[in-house]
Scaffold this motif. Structure first.
Motif: not given
Length: 182
Positions: A130-139
């Motif tokens: 979920s943190g990886i997905i959130n990171t990609i989402f922010v990027l």
């Protein structure tokens, strides 16, 4: 006499069945109460964290105050938000994602800090997808010039995430991010 015994036996069976049902219902209510208490505690913790983030944001966004704040304060707020993208609590992850998306997408330090922290999580066997997905989402929502400026580190991050087992959960967002880098 026989009818009376049958009626008594049937009555006892009904009483036992109702008692079992009431006990089961009571246990279910107790479980629900425990879950509600845990949810309330999580909500209170998230509310306290959001209040703290709001205080930090107000201090940073107020020009009179932010001139006197050391850069470390700003960085610690950003680092806390980035760290919270990987929280076990969904509400904390969502709140941090929203704050980063609304307040930090034009900050030149966010991409390097976000990529560095997120890559550090990839080395853990129990990384938080979920943190990886959130990171990609922010990027994916960062300002174009900033994204292009840090395109090497973002490309490296994309390559590492592409090798994850759960990559189908991230693939659509990764493809959007790759397109933005071109």
């Amino acid at each position: 006499m026989k009818k009376a015994k049958i009626i008594i036996l049937i009555s006892l069976a009904i009483i036992v069945a109702v008692s079992v049902y009431i006990i089961k219902l009571y246990n279910d209510i107790e479980k629900t109460n425990i879950e509600l208490l845990k949810t309330r505690e999580d909500l209170e913790l998230t509310t306290r964290q959001l209040d703290e983030l709001n205080k930090n944001y107000e201090a940073i966004s107020n020009p009179d105050i932010s001139e006197n704040l050391p850069t470390v304060e700003i960085d610690s707020t950003q680092q806390e938000l980035i760290k919270n993208l990987f929280s076990e609590k969904e509400a904390t992850r969502r709140a941090s994602t929203v704050i980063l998306l609304t307040e930090w997408t034009k900050d030149s330090t966010l991409i390097p800090n976000l990529v560095e922290f997120s890559e550090g999580r990839l080395t853990n066997e129990d990384y938080n997808v979920s943190g990886i997905i959130n990171t990609i989402f922010v990027l994916n929502r960062m300002d174009e010039p900033l994204l292009r400026h840090d395109s090497l580190s973002v490309s490296g991050f994309i390559n590492k995430v592409s090798q994850l087992k759960e990559r189908k959960e991230t693939q659509e967002q990764l493809n959007k991010l790759k397109q933005r880098l071109q």
